[in-house]
Design an enzyme around this catalytic site. Structure first.
Site, short mmCIF file in Angstrom:
data_model
loop_
_atom_site.label_atom_id
_atom_site.label_comp_id
_atom_site.label_asym_id
_atom_site.label_seq_id
_atom_site.Cartn_x
_atom_site.Cartn_y
_atom_site.Cartn_z
N GLU A 66 -21.57 -12.46 25.33
CA GLU A 66 -21.07 -11.31 26.10
C GLU A 66 -21.78 -11.08 27.42
O GLU A 66 -21.14 -10.79 28.43
CB GLU A 66 -21.15 -10.02 25.26
CG GLU A 66 -20.62 -8.83 26.05
CD GLU A 66 -20.51 -7.55 25.27
OE1 GLU A 66 -21.02 -7.47 24.14
OE2 GLU A 66 -19.88 -6.62 25.82
N ASP A 83 -22.41 -12.02 20.14
CA ASP A 83 -22.51 -10.65 20.64
C ASP A 83 -23.94 -10.20 20.34
O ASP A 83 -24.29 -9.99 19.18
CB ASP A 83 -21.48 -9.74 19.96
CG ASP A 83 -21.35 -8.41 20.68
OD1 ASP A 83 -22.30 -8.04 21.41
OD2 ASP A 83 -20.32 -7.74 20.52
N ILE A 85 -25.67 -7.45 20.92
CA ILE A 85 -25.66 -6.15 20.23
C ILE A 85 -24.21 -5.71 20.19
O ILE A 85 -23.60 -5.45 21.24
CB ILE A 85 -26.47 -5.04 20.95
CG1 ILE A 85 -27.95 -5.42 21.07
CG2 ILE A 85 -26.34 -3.72 20.18
CD1 ILE A 85 -28.80 -4.34 21.78
N ASP A 86 -23.62 -5.65 19.02
CA ASP A 86 -22.30 -5.05 18.90
C ASP A 86 -22.52 -3.60 18.49
O ASP A 86 -23.09 -3.33 17.43
CB ASP A 86 -21.45 -5.80 17.86
CG ASP A 86 -20.06 -5.19 17.79
OD1 ASP A 86 -19.48 -4.92 18.86
OD2 ASP A 86 -19.57 -4.97 16.66
N THR A 88 -23.25 -1.32 21.39
CA THR A 88 -24.23 -0.98 22.44
C THR A 88 -24.27 0.52 22.72
O THR A 88 -25.34 1.09 22.93
CB THR A 88 -23.90 -1.76 23.73
OG1 THR A 88 -24.08 -3.15 23.46
CG2 THR A 88 -24.80 -1.36 24.88
N ASP A 211 -16.58 -10.04 19.79
CA ASP A 211 -16.51 -8.97 18.78
C ASP A 211 -16.02 -9.50 17.44
O ASP A 211 -16.31 -8.92 16.39
CB ASP A 211 -15.53 -7.87 19.24
CG ASP A 211 -15.97 -7.17 20.51
OD1 ASP A 211 -17.15 -6.78 20.59
OD2 ASP A 211 -15.13 -7.01 21.43
C1 IPD Z 1 -17.76 -2.64 21.23
C2 IPD Z 1 -17.77 -2.19 19.80
C3 IPD Z 1 -16.78 -1.07 19.57
C4 IPD Z 1 -15.39 -1.45 20.03
C5 IPD Z 1 -15.40 -1.94 21.47
C6 IPD Z 1 -16.38 -3.08 21.63
P1 IPD Z 1 -20.02 -3.60 22.32
O1 IPD Z 1 -18.64 -3.72 21.44
O2 IPD Z 1 -17.45 -3.26 18.93
O3 IPD Z 1 -16.68 -0.71 18.21
O4 IPD Z 1 -14.57 -0.32 19.91
O5 IPD Z 1 -14.09 -2.37 21.81
O6 IPD Z 1 -16.39 -3.50 22.97
O7 IPD Z 1 -19.60 -3.36 23.73
O8 IPD Z 1 -20.80 -2.52 21.75
O9 IPD Z 1 -20.61 -4.95 22.13
CA CA Z 2 -19.04 -6.00 20.82
CA CA Z 3 -22.20 -6.25 22.84
#
Ligand code: IPD
Ligand code: CA
Ligand code: CA
Length: 274
Positions: A66, A83, A85-86, A88, A211
């Protein structure tokens, strides 16, 4: 080290990096990639740690990640999809749901998925044809077949609110017909919760390959279905994902078809554009 051992090790090392920021909140620096789309120095440090571990064992492999390694296809060769940190936004607010996600795709097919929930230390792993586990214990999707008894999850994208009305109609439908709907804030967490049978189904638009690249396989290997909103197998780059046990997947798809215009179901955006 096998790919599986290496990915689990990389996820655990990344979690240590993230936790060191989490436990010293003053060191967390947040910047913006878009009006609501945050990135922190912990995301960047986690991604760097993961890539250096993977590259040490598999120097020839490609990286899709990412925070600096974007790509639009993984059809040829070996691709690690990361990813760092999913969740963030959760992390930036110290809300304790955020995960590290590492997937391996070979010639356009998922082979391995590792998702580590940093705060709970639950490590979800799937390998193609070998099932899914959470901390070494096999997991399976739920057996719920009745929408009224289902607990669903969804997410809200950071942008693209031009056509929010049909999406809100879907949300309203599930608020009325399902047991409840959750929005934890990390798509990998949502998908692994489907794999573990905690959630019965999940849908979202605006998702990226990082994701879903690991957690999609974890759902499939736990006996669940993952597709795009049109029911097709191209869910990695489709932007729109449905996951669930087979019955709930079908139920969610029907509700989406009821409320979302056909051209939008088949497009990667919410306004039907390609
Ligand atoms: C997000 C998370 C979130 C989702 C967003 C993503 P990130 O990823 O997974 O739950 O609703 O569409 O972008 O930006 O925290 O890696
Ligand atoms: Ca994510
Ligand atoms: Ca992320």
């Amino acid at each position: 080290m096998t790919e599986r051992e290496c990915a689990v090790y990389a996820a655990k090392e990344a979690a240590k990096v993230i936790l060191s920021f989490h436990h010293q909140r003053a060191t967390v620096q947040t910047t913006f990639k878009g009006p609501r789309d945050l990135v922190t120095n912990a995301d960047v440090a986690s991604e760097k740690a993961i890539i250096s571990i993977l590259k040490a064992s598999f120097p020839e492999d490609h990286i899709l990640a990412e925070e600096g390694h974007h790509a639009t296809s993984v059809d040829e060769g070996r691709w690690w999809i990361i990813d760092p940190i999913d969740g963030t936004t959760n992390f930036a607010h110290a809300f304790p749901i955020f995960c590290v996600s590492i997937g391996l795709w070979v010639d356009g097919q998922p082979q391995l998925g590792v998702v580590l929930d940093v705060m709970s230390d639950e490590c979800f792993v799937a390998e193609k044809g070998k099932g899914s586990t959470c901390n070494g214990v096999p997991i399976h999707v739920s057996e719920t077949t009745d929408l009224s008894q289902s607990l669903l999850a969804t997410g809200f994208p950071y942008h693209e609110f031009r056509r929010s009305e049909p999406y809100l109609n879907v949300f309203k439908h599930f608020l009325q017909e399902a047991r409840s709907v959750r929005r934890p804030g990390a798509a990998t967490y949502d998908l692994c919760s489907v794999a573990a049978g905690r959630f019965d189904g999940f849908y979202e638009f605006g998702l990226q390959a990082w994701d879903v690249g690991a957690a999609g396989l974890i759902v499939q290997e736990a006996g669940g279905l993952v597709t795009n909103w049109a029911g097709g197998d191209d869910w990695l780059f489709s932007n729109k994902v449905i996951a669930g046990n087979p019955a709930m997947h079908e139920a969610i798809q029907k509700v989406l078809e009821m409320h979302i215009p056909t051209d939008v179901l088949h497009s990667p955006t919410m306004d039907g554009a390609s």
